[in-house]
Design an enzyme around this catalytic site. Structure first.
Site, mmCIF file in Angstrom:
data_model
loop_
_atom_site.group_PDB
_atom_site.id
_atom_site.type_symbol
_atom_site.label_atom_id
_atom_site.label_comp_id
_atom_site.label_asym_id
_atom_site.label_seq_id
_atom_site.Cartn_x
_atom_site.Cartn_y
_atom_site.Cartn_z
ATOM 1 N N PHE A 146 64.439 63.902 65.911
ATOM 2 C CA PHE A 146 65.777 63.357 65.642
ATOM 3 C C PHE A 146 66.403 62.672 66.857
ATOM 4 O O PHE A 146 67.546 62.231 66.798
ATOM 5 C CB PHE A 146 66.711 64.462 65.124
ATOM 6 N N HIS B 107 80.212 69.223 70.185
ATOM 7 C CA HIS B 107 79.134 69.766 71.021
ATOM 8 C C HIS B 107 79.688 70.934 71.814
ATOM 9 O O HIS B 107 80.857 70.910 72.202
ATOM 10 C CB HIS B 107 78.647 68.687 72.001
ATOM 11 N N TYR C 91 71.069 63.607 76.558
ATOM 12 C CA TYR C 91 70.244 64.393 75.623
ATOM 13 C C TYR C 91 68.758 64.345 75.967
ATOM 14 O O TYR C 91 67.915 64.587 75.097
ATOM 15 C CB TYR C 91 70.479 63.915 74.187
ATOM 16 N N ASN D 197 77.736 66.468 63.488
ATOM 17 C CA ASN D 197 78.308 67.819 63.372
ATOM 18 C C ASN D 197 79.576 68.021 64.203
ATOM 19 O O ASN D 197 79.880 69.131 64.618
ATOM 20 C CB ASN D 197 77.244 68.887 63.652
ATOM 21 N N GLU E 217 76.597 69.135 82.397
ATOM 22 C CA GLU E 217 77.233 68.271 81.400
ATOM 23 C C GLU E 217 78.660 67.902 81.815
ATOM 24 O O GLU E 217 79.094 66.760 81.617
ATOM 25 C CB GLU E 217 77.218 68.975 80.040
ATOM 26 N N ARG F 36 80.813 78.723 71.350
ATOM 27 C CA ARG F 36 79.773 78.526 70.335
ATOM 28 C C ARG F 36 80.129 79.273 69.044
ATOM 29 O O ARG F 36 79.813 78.820 67.945
ATOM 30 C CB ARG F 36 78.398 78.904 70.890
ATOM 31 N N ARG G 119 82.998 73.421 62.904
ATOM 32 C CA ARG G 119 82.011 72.651 62.117
ATOM 33 C C ARG G 119 82.156 72.891 60.620
ATOM 34 O O ARG G 119 81.913 71.981 59.822
ATOM 35 C CB ARG G 119 80.596 72.977 62.602
ATOM 36 N N LYS H 49 82.630 64.517 68.752
ATOM 37 C CA LYS H 49 81.625 63.473 68.555
ATOM 38 C C LYS H 49 82.193 62.276 67.757
ATOM 39 O O LYS H 49 83.253 62.388 67.133
ATOM 40 C CB LYS H 49 80.409 64.087 67.864
HETATM 41 P P1 CMP Z 1 74.346 69.550 69.807
HETATM 42 O O1 CMP Z 1 74.156 71.013 69.798
HETATM 43 O O2 CMP Z 1 75.576 68.953 70.270
HETATM 44 O O3 CMP Z 1 73.155 68.894 70.657
HETATM 45 C C1 CMP Z 1 71.927 68.578 70.068
HETATM 46 C C2 CMP Z 1 72.203 67.833 68.807
HETATM 47 O O4 CMP Z 1 71.081 67.396 68.095
HETATM 48 C C3 CMP Z 1 72.890 68.770 67.841
HETATM 49 O O5 CMP Z 1 74.172 69.023 68.317
HETATM 50 C C4 CMP Z 1 72.812 67.968 66.549
HETATM 51 O O6 CMP Z 1 73.840 67.020 66.476
HETATM 52 C C5 CMP Z 1 71.493 67.239 66.742
HETATM 53 N N1 CMP Z 1 70.480 67.822 65.878
HETATM 54 C C6 CMP Z 1 69.954 69.046 65.968
HETATM 55 N N2 CMP Z 1 69.036 69.227 64.993
HETATM 56 C C7 CMP Z 1 68.998 68.064 64.282
HETATM 57 C C8 CMP Z 1 68.260 67.620 63.162
HETATM 58 N N3 CMP Z 1 67.375 68.418 62.572
HETATM 59 N N4 CMP Z 1 68.491 66.381 62.711
HETATM 60 C C9 CMP Z 1 69.388 65.579 63.316
HETATM 61 N N5 CMP Z 1 70.124 65.944 64.393
HETATM 62 C C10 CMP Z 1 69.926 67.184 64.853
#
Ligand code: CMP
Length: 139
Positions: free
Chosen positions: A59, A117, A51, A114, A128, A87, A104, A11
């Site tokens: 969010f 993905h 997304y 984070n 994807e 994962r 992470r 990311k």
């Molecule tokens: P990812 O699993 O790549 O895809 C969904 C993304 O949403 C996740 O990573 C986080 O980066 C983001 N995400 C999930 N929960 C939250 C949250 N509570 N606040 C902000 N971003 C979030």
């Protein structure tokens, strides 16, 4: 049927912080073969489409702004049991909950930013991966 493939993005936060090499190294050390790879950038519209499943989440706006603010690395990875094993390698969505040795834990700074993905199912990995790579770019 399991495809043994998953899709990942390094990311914008991790790219900005110079962690492409470190993360690709952890992916290789984890036993994943790279079958597609590119440095690219999502437009805001791309991020909203990618997304879309999160469109009703509070969010969502923050997520799509973040994901389109700079370059990302997109990749398709192959390994037996790829979805679950990747994962495990990336760790919990919130880096505060990520265990030692995960990507992470090492590179993510917050639940929003984070670092990486990882697809959550074979079906989503296929969608994807196809979002980013033409068939002739998948080896
Ligand atoms: P990812 O699993 O790549 O895809 C969904 C993304 O949403 C996740 O990573 C986080 O980066 C983001 N995400 C999930 N929960 C939250 C949250 N509570 N606040 C902000 N971003 C979030």
């Amino acid at each position: 049927m399991a495809t043994n493939r998953t899709f990942t993005m390094i990311k914008p936060d991790a790219v900005e912080n110079g962690h492409i090499g470190g993360i690709l190294n952890m992916i290789a050390e984890g036993g994943f073969k790279i079958v597609s790879l590119k440095l690219t950038q999502l437009t805001l519209a791309d991020a909203k489409a990618f997304y879309a499943v999160h469109a009703t989440r509070p969010f969502y706006g923050e997520l799509v702004e973040f994901m389109s603010r700079g370059p990302i690395v997109a990749a398709i990875l192959e390994k037996e049991n790829a979805i679950e094993d990747f994962r495990t390698l990336i760790g919990a969505t919130n880096p505060a909950d990520a265990v030692e040795g995960t990507i992470r834990k090492k590179y993510a700074t917050s639940i929003g930013e984070n670092a990486v993905h990882g697809s959550d199912s074979d079906a989503n990995a296929a969608v994807e991966g196809a979002f980013h790579f033409a068939g002739r770019e998948q080896f």
